[in-house]
Design a protein around this motif. Sequence first.
Motif, mmCIF file in Angstrom:
data_model
loop_
_atom_site.group_PDB
_atom_site.id
_atom_site.type_symbol
_atom_site.label_atom_id
_atom_site.label_comp_id
_atom_site.label_asym_id
_atom_site.label_seq_id
_atom_site.Cartn_x
_atom_site.Cartn_y
_atom_site.Cartn_z
ATOM 1 N N HIS A 20 -11.072 61.988 -75.951
ATOM 2 C CA HIS A 20 -11.162 61.979 -74.465
ATOM 3 C C HIS A 20 -9.850 62.335 -73.932
ATOM 4 O O HIS A 20 -9.612 62.999 -72.959
ATOM 5 C CB HIS A 20 -11.379 60.336 -74.067
ATOM 6 C CG HIS A 20 -12.984 60.330 -73.932
ATOM 7 N ND1 HIS A 20 -13.826 60.879 -72.582
ATOM 8 C CD2 HIS A 20 -13.921 60.014 -74.832
ATOM 9 C CE1 HIS A 20 -14.892 60.794 -72.768
ATOM 10 N NE2 HIS A 20 -15.202 60.017 -73.970
ATOM 11 N N GLY A 58 -16.419 52.918 -69.022
ATOM 12 C CA GLY A 58 -16.213 54.535 -68.356
ATOM 13 C C GLY A 58 -17.275 54.637 -67.461
ATOM 14 O O GLY A 58 -16.771 55.148 -66.355
ATOM 15 N N ARG A 63 -17.023 57.327 -64.288
ATOM 16 C CA ARG A 63 -16.809 58.667 -64.946
ATOM 17 C C ARG A 63 -17.926 59.441 -65.119
ATOM 18 O O ARG A 63 -19.134 58.863 -65.515
ATOM 19 C CB ARG A 63 -15.995 58.589 -66.299
ATOM 20 C CG ARG A 63 -14.587 57.687 -66.211
ATOM 21 C CD ARG A 63 -14.063 57.723 -67.266
ATOM 22 N NE ARG A 63 -12.547 56.851 -67.191
ATOM 23 C CZ ARG A 63 -11.655 57.271 -66.750
ATOM 24 N NH1 ARG A 63 -11.424 58.575 -66.290
ATOM 25 N NH2 ARG A 63 -10.475 56.594 -66.477
#
Length: 251
Positions: A20, A58, A63
């Motif tokens: 990531h 996340g 996201r």
Amino acid sequence: MHIYAIGDIHGQLDLLRAAHDLIADDMALHGSGQVVHVGDLVDRGPDSRGVLDFLIAGIAEGRDWVVLKGNHDRMFTRFLRNPWEPEPGLRAELSWLHPRLGGSDTLRSYGVAKAGDRPIDKVHAEALAAVPKAHVQFLTTRPTLHRAGEAAFVHAGIRPGVPLEDQSETDLVWIREPFLSEGTSFGPLIVHGHTAIEAATHYGNRLNLDSGAAYGGPLSAVVIEGREAALLTPQGRRVLPQPQVRGAWPA
């Protein structure tokens, strides 16, 4: 349009964070894009619980992440539901707790020790108490197919000749042959993992991202633009050669 994809994670939280980070660096240069994880979040690695916490957090933060279901993820939830229930696609002599499959490694990350050496009933009871319901719900609700741009993302592959909408879940999370040997176009570029190879490889009709993180290899992160793909590295993008395939792409 570009989209990012990450291969089989298998409990490797540190590698997932690093992947990531590479994506974030690329986004800083080229703009944001969706991130697809092609499944096998758990098993074999040291921190399956941490991987799930990371992904759940996340998504909760908003996201643009897609997380697909892999065969190991399905074996985990099937064990929690019923440890005696056979897993389609798995050889009858094996079980999720067999050392080759890594179920014991996953349970160890939840504090359930020596799962492969004790009576299954006791291990199952401890696992039910130890695994958060949010993790079970997350894994059981993962999709097995995601379409974006000119690509279709799955864990293992697809059965040639069967329309995408008619593919079975077992094929999507387990298939190898005849998918791997098929040399003609599938229509969309099939982006998958499941079959470990040395490095992420573009075959023209499919893109395999499983570079063996479960066995000490790297965790591959790629960026896909159309049917072209580039591996993300600390030095930047490295284009993956794209062979020609037989058959015309559908209009």
